[in-house]
Design a protein around this motif. Sequence first.
Motif, PDB file in Angstrom:
ATOM      1  N   VAL A 224      31.677  34.071  48.013  1.00 33.41           N
ATOM      2  CA  VAL A 224      32.244  34.999  47.019  1.00 33.41           C
ATOM      3  C   VAL A 224      32.901  36.174  47.734  1.00 33.41           C
ATOM      4  CG1 VAL A 224      31.719  36.556  45.096  1.00 33.41           C
ATOM      5  CG2 VAL A 224      30.642  34.293  45.208  1.00 33.41           C
ATOM      6  N   GLN A 225      32.239  36.707  48.764  1.00 34.69           N
ATOM      7  CA  GLN A 225      32.829  37.816  49.521  1.00 34.69           C
ATOM      8  C   GLN A 225      34.156  37.396  50.152  1.00 34.69           C
ATOM      9  OE1 GLN A 225      29.250  38.423  51.895  1.00 34.69           O
ATOM     10  NE2 GLN A 225      29.221  40.587  51.244  1.00 34.69           N
ATOM     11  N   LEU A 226      34.187  36.218  50.762  1.00 34.54           N
ATOM     12  CA  LEU A 226      35.427  35.735  51.374  1.00 34.54           C
ATOM     13  C   LEU A 226      36.509  35.520  50.321  1.00 34.54           C
ATOM     14  CD1 LEU A 226      33.897  33.284  53.984  1.00 34.54           C
ATOM     15  CD2 LEU A 226      35.191  35.367  54.487  1.00 34.54           C
ATOM     16  N   ALA A 227      36.133  34.970  49.187  1.00 36.91           N
ATOM     17  CA  ALA A 227      37.110  34.748  48.116  1.00 36.91           C
ATOM     18  C   ALA A 227      37.661  36.073  47.590  1.00 36.91           C
ATOM     19  CB  ALA A 227      36.484  33.941  46.976  1.00 36.91           C
ATOM     20  N   VAL A 228      36.795  37.059  47.388  1.00 39.31           N
ATOM     21  CA  VAL A 228      37.242  38.366  46.889  1.00 39.31           C
ATOM     22  C   VAL A 228      38.110  39.064  47.938  1.00 39.31           C
ATOM     23  CG1 VAL A 228      36.459  40.679  46.200  1.00 39.31           C
ATOM     24  CG2 VAL A 228      35.400  38.644  45.205  1.00 39.31           C
ATOM     25  N   ALA A 229      37.742  38.954  49.220  1.00 45.73           N
ATOM     26  CA  ALA A 229      38.561  39.555  50.284  1.00 45.73           C
ATOM     27  C   ALA A 229      39.939  38.901  50.337  1.00 45.73           C
ATOM     28  CB  ALA A 229      37.853  39.431  51.629  1.00 45.73           C
ATOM     29  N   ALA A 230      39.986  37.565  50.226  1.00 39.24           N
ATOM     30  CA  ALA A 230      41.277  36.867  50.244  1.00 39.24           C
ATOM     31  C   ALA A 230      42.098  37.218  49.011  1.00 39.24           C
ATOM     32  CB  ALA A 230      41.052  35.357  50.321  1.00 39.24           C
TER      33      ALA A 230
END
Length: 188
Positions: free
Chosen positions: A139-145
């Motif tokens: 989720v963190q990676l998706a939100v950062a992207a």
Amino acid sequence: MVGAMTPRVRRDPAEARRLILEAAERLLATGGVAAVQVRAVAARVGITDAAVNHHFGNRDRLLEALLKHGGVRLKERLEKVGGDDIGQIVGSLAAVYADGYAELALALHQSGWRDPGSGMLSPVVDALCARGQVDRRQVQLAVAALHQGVALDPVVGAEFRRSAGLEDATSADTLAWWTEVLARTLGR
């Protein structure tokens, strides 16, 4: 009376800063970073250049404060949305960046500025993770992207879409795609 001076209006420092940032924000939205000049901001507020510099030091520090002002605005929008509506999360990010903050963030970062704070989107990650069994790191990676993509879209989105052969695709198409990707990442 010829040559009469307009009486000086004393403002509370917090009120003066707010008025200056709001004027700078309007200039940013209509003319981009280049339009946010101390003299132009001062004229919009009805104060002197020296008064703007008194509150912010110089143009660079005004631009940094303006970016933080945009971050506060974004945080307020995201708090209203909560973590339930992915489309509204994506739309909230896009709306702030479309108002000139994408260009401002990119210009400041290119000049070497770095935000000493972190975690502006942590509440979004927390809200998205609260609804189910999802891998927080994903989720963190998706939100950062998502954040990166949405922030860059107003500046280079059309060019990047064309580079992939998407001549007719729009920002709305990109936002819909991001919404779908984030929903899939969350298993919704």
